[in-house]
Design a protein around this motif. Structure first.
Motif, PDB file in Angstrom:
ATOM      1  N   ASN A 106      42.698 -39.099  79.001  1.00 12.80           N
ATOM      2  CA  ASN A 106      43.455 -39.163  80.408  1.00 12.80           C
ATOM      3  C   ASN A 106      44.489 -40.117  80.398  1.00 12.80           C
ATOM      4  O   ASN A 106      44.497 -41.210  79.838  1.00 12.80           O
ATOM      5  CB  ASN A 106      42.413 -39.628  81.438  1.00 12.80           C
ATOM      6  CG  ASN A 106      41.122 -38.975  81.388  1.00 12.80           C
ATOM      7  OD1 ASN A 106      40.919 -37.734  81.417  1.00 12.80           O
ATOM      8  ND2 ASN A 106      39.935 -39.679  81.325  1.00 12.80           N
ATOM      9  N   VAL A 107      45.738 -39.525  80.835  1.00 12.93           N
ATOM     10  CA  VAL A 107      47.005 -40.567  80.751  1.00 12.93           C
ATOM     11  C   VAL A 107      47.087 -41.257  82.094  1.00 12.93           C
ATOM     12  O   VAL A 107      47.176 -40.592  83.390  1.00 12.93           O
ATOM     13  CB  VAL A 107      48.088 -39.585  80.625  1.00 12.93           C
ATOM     14  CG1 VAL A 107      49.517 -40.507  80.869  1.00 12.93           C
ATOM     15  CG2 VAL A 107      48.177 -38.894  79.294  1.00 12.93           C
ATOM     16  N   LEU A 108      46.551 -42.404  82.143  1.00 17.69           N
ATOM     17  CA  LEU A 108      46.281 -43.202  83.249  1.00 17.69           C
ATOM     18  C   LEU A 108      47.874 -43.744  83.792  1.00 17.69           C
ATOM     19  O   LEU A 108      48.589 -43.900  83.058  1.00 17.69           O
ATOM     20  CB  LEU A 108      45.650 -44.592  82.766  1.00 17.69           C
ATOM     21  CG  LEU A 108      44.213 -44.277  82.324  1.00 17.69           C
ATOM     22  CD1 LEU A 108      43.641 -45.667  81.992  1.00 17.69           C
ATOM     23  CD2 LEU A 108      43.467 -43.312  83.132  1.00 17.69           C
ATOM     24  N   MET A 152      44.669 -37.045  90.734  1.00 21.42           N
ATOM     25  CA  MET A 152      43.516 -36.929  89.885  1.00 21.42           C
ATOM     26  C   MET A 152      43.146 -38.670  89.557  1.00 21.42           C
ATOM     27  O   MET A 152      43.772 -39.482  89.524  1.00 21.42           O
ATOM     28  CB  MET A 152      43.889 -36.412  88.633  1.00 21.42           C
ATOM     29  CG  MET A 152      44.465 -34.921  88.882  1.00 21.42           C
ATOM     30  SD  MET A 152      44.862 -33.909  87.169  1.00 21.42           S
ATOM     31  CE  MET A 152      46.044 -34.904  86.548  1.00 21.42           C
ATOM     32  N   VAL A 153      41.862 -38.608  89.523  1.00 19.58           N
ATOM     33  CA  VAL A 153      41.346 -39.885  89.336  1.00 19.58           C
ATOM     34  C   VAL A 153      40.224 -39.889  88.102  1.00 19.58           C
ATOM     35  O   VAL A 153      39.580 -38.936  87.754  1.00 19.58           O
ATOM     36  CB  VAL A 153      40.433 -40.617  90.505  1.00 19.58           C
ATOM     37  CG1 VAL A 153      41.640 -40.855  91.492  1.00 19.58           C
ATOM     38  CG2 VAL A 153      39.682 -39.672  91.090  1.00 19.58           C
ATOM     39  N   ARG A 189      40.127 -43.900  79.945  1.00 20.87           N
ATOM     40  CA  ARG A 189      41.229 -43.147  79.267  1.00 20.87           C
ATOM     41  C   ARG A 189      40.556 -41.912  78.613  1.00 20.87           C
ATOM     42  O   ARG A 189      41.060 -40.977  78.293  1.00 20.87           O
ATOM     43  CB  ARG A 189      41.603 -43.735  78.030  1.00 20.87           C
ATOM     44  CG  ARG A 189      42.484 -45.251  78.424  1.00 20.87           C
ATOM     45  CD  ARG A 189      43.422 -45.733  77.438  1.00 20.87           C
ATOM     46  NE  ARG A 189      43.960 -46.915  77.738  1.00 20.87           N
ATOM     47  CZ  ARG A 189      45.255 -47.127  78.647  1.00 20.87           C
ATOM     48  NH1 ARG A 189      45.588 -46.028  78.752  1.00 20.87           N
ATOM     49  NH2 ARG A 189      45.726 -48.357  78.686  1.00 20.87           N
ATOM     50  N   VAL A 190      39.104 -41.915  78.124  1.00 27.91           N
ATOM     51  CA  VAL A 190      38.714 -40.991  77.457  1.00 27.91           C
ATOM     52  C   VAL A 190      37.597 -40.200  78.311  1.00 27.91           C
ATOM     53  O   VAL A 190      36.857 -39.074  77.890  1.00 27.91           O
ATOM     54  CB  VAL A 190      37.771 -41.521  76.108  1.00 27.91           C
ATOM     55  CG1 VAL A 190      39.222 -41.888  75.309  1.00 27.91           C
ATOM     56  CG2 VAL A 190      36.865 -42.372  76.316  1.00 27.91           C
ATOM     57  N   LYS A 224      43.969 -43.932  88.455  1.00 30.90           N
ATOM     58  CA  LYS A 224      44.630 -42.594  88.960  1.00 30.90           C
ATOM     59  C   LYS A 224      45.310 -42.154  87.503  1.00 30.90           C
ATOM     60  O   LYS A 224      45.446 -42.756  86.638  1.00 30.90           O
ATOM     61  CB  LYS A 224      46.140 -42.903  89.585  1.00 30.90           C
ATOM     62  CG  LYS A 224      46.790 -41.911  90.085  1.00 30.90           C
ATOM     63  CD  LYS A 224      48.038 -42.167  90.794  1.00 30.90           C
ATOM     64  CE  LYS A 224      47.647 -42.756  92.228  1.00 30.90           C
ATOM     65  NZ  LYS A 224      49.055 -42.881  92.638  1.00 30.90           N
ATOM     66  N   VAL A 225      45.127 -40.645  87.234  1.00 29.21           N
ATOM     67  CA  VAL A 225      45.380 -39.979  86.170  1.00 29.21           C
ATOM     68  C   VAL A 225      46.507 -39.101  86.437  1.00 29.21           C
ATOM     69  O   VAL A 225      46.803 -38.497  87.534  1.00 29.21           O
ATOM     70  CB  VAL A 225      44.103 -39.082  85.641  1.00 29.21           C
ATOM     71  CG1 VAL A 225      44.437 -38.050  84.415  1.00 29.21           C
ATOM     72  CG2 VAL A 225      43.065 -40.009  85.426  1.00 29.21           C
ATOM     73  N   VAL A 226      47.533 -39.094  85.482  1.00 29.78           N
ATOM     74  CA  VAL A 226      48.642 -38.242  85.906  1.00 29.78           C
ATOM     75  C   VAL A 226      48.884 -36.931  84.863  1.00 29.78           C
ATOM     76  O   VAL A 226      49.689 -36.182  85.200  1.00 29.78           O
ATOM     77  CB  VAL A 226      49.972 -39.158  85.663  1.00 29.78           C
ATOM     78  CG1 VAL A 226      50.107 -40.281  86.705  1.00 29.78           C
ATOM     79  CG2 VAL A 226      50.304 -39.816  84.142  1.00 29.78           C
ATOM     80  N   ALA A 227      48.018 -37.184  83.877  1.00 34.49           N
ATOM     81  CA  ALA A 227      48.098 -35.811  83.021  1.00 34.49           C
ATOM     82  C   ALA A 227      47.001 -35.915  81.780  1.00 34.49           C
ATOM     83  O   ALA A 227      46.000 -37.033  81.771  1.00 34.49           O
ATOM     84  CB  ALA A 227      49.383 -35.987  82.144  1.00 34.49           C
TER      85      ALA A 227
END
Length: 315
Positions: A106-108, A152-153, A189-190, A224-227
């Motif tokens: 997860n790109v935070l 996205m979270v 992240r994972v 928060k996740v951006v990608a």
């Protein structure tokens, strides 16, 4: 007149479920139990349609010879192996993880640049409060202002320097905490506990989809996740249970159940036509790992199930 016995499918639909990596225990698909393919029971998750579905059995059969002339006395199977390949028509976190095979991240959201192609460093996490569930994350008044509908979270606990399989469900393997920089945010992240925010109330985030891993653990936090990002190469192999169901048009339904699958090829994409445009599908090639069948203790890599249509002949 008897019903047709030739299975004709509208499409192939894919479903996945986690494997307990520590015990190598899959999520079981029981063909004798009711299974709603439109509202699948936990822990199964619908992944949408797949195209170019192809199964390959690579198990070898050899002979046992006996007698002065070396006559064939029996046969046996060696090198138990099976593979399956297909293209995910839809892109998403789980689809990327199964098709990519290596570590999926997860790109935070961040407020600065880092030295990684998967995002770094991250904005501070927001702690969950009591009353949170798989569909609602309670943050408290004021804390929810950091999020808006559509975000996205990722939701998981802080990394506590543990080794072995980590994440919800098992999303990475840590041999040494120093390898992941003892990063407090590493599990988020994972983790696969990711969802999109449907709406924001005065004190909580209402999720558009429930968290894959269910209700968050006590002490979990949100970021928060951006990608989503994955990498070609790496030492980690994703492993999931997979069910591929041919949605029947006539002649009955066929299902292929793989208790344990790991990706066996590098990440790739397949060009497909979408109206007058060219779209990109996620190409997946996976290898089946064996499990022991509780009925007779045989090693098995795949189950094929056929549900004849009502009033069809049995043979």
């Amino acid at each position: 007149m008897n019903a047709p016995m030739i299975p004709i499918a509208k499409r192939v639909r894919a479903y996945c479920a986690p494997v307990d990596r520590t015990t190598e225990t899959p999520s079981w698909f029981d063909p004798a139990s009711a299974f709603d393919f439109d509202a699948v029971p936990a822990p199964w998750i619908a992944l949408g349609n797949v195209a170019n579905f192809k199964r390959t059995g690579a198990t070898k059969v050899t002979t046992l010879l006996a007698g002065p002339k070396g006559a064939v006395a029996a046969q046996c199977r060696t090198t138990l192996e099976a593979r399956v390949a297909f293209d995910f028509v839809q892109w998403g976190k789980l689809q990327m993880a199964l098709a990519g095979g290596s570590q999926h991240t997860n790109v935070l959201a961040t407020n600065g640049a880092g030295g990684s192609g998967m995002g770094n460093p991250a904005l501070p996490p927001v702690a969950l409060l009591a009353g949170s569930s798989a569909s609602e994350l309670v943050l408290g008044a004021g804390a929810v202002s950091a999020f808006t509908a559509g975000d996205m979270v990722a939701c998981d606990v802080d990394y506590q320097q543990q080794t072995g399989y980590v994440g919800t469900p098992a999303a990475a393997y840590v041999a040494d905490p120093a390898n992941v920089n003892r990063d407090r945010d590493y599990l988020r992240r994972v983790t696969f506990n990711v969802a999109r925010v449907g709406s924001v109330t005065a004190a909580s985030l209402e999720l558009a989809q429930p968290l894959i891993g269910g209700a968050p653990a006590m002490g979990a936090s949100v970021q928060k996740v951006v990608a989503f990002a994955d990498r070609e190469s790496g030492s980690y192999f994703q492993e999931w249970s997979l069910l591929l169901a041919l949605e029947p048009e006539s002649g009955g339904q066929v299902c292929f159940y793989y208790p344990r699958l790991q990706v066996c090829a590098a990440a790739a994409e397949t060009a497909i036509k979408c109206d007058s445009y060219e779209a990109s599908a996620l190409h997946a090639e996976l290898m089946a790992l064996p499990v022991k069948d509780a009925v007779d203790s045989e090693q098995v890599v795949c189950y094929r199930t056929y549900y004849p249509v009502s009033n069809a002949n049995v043979y």
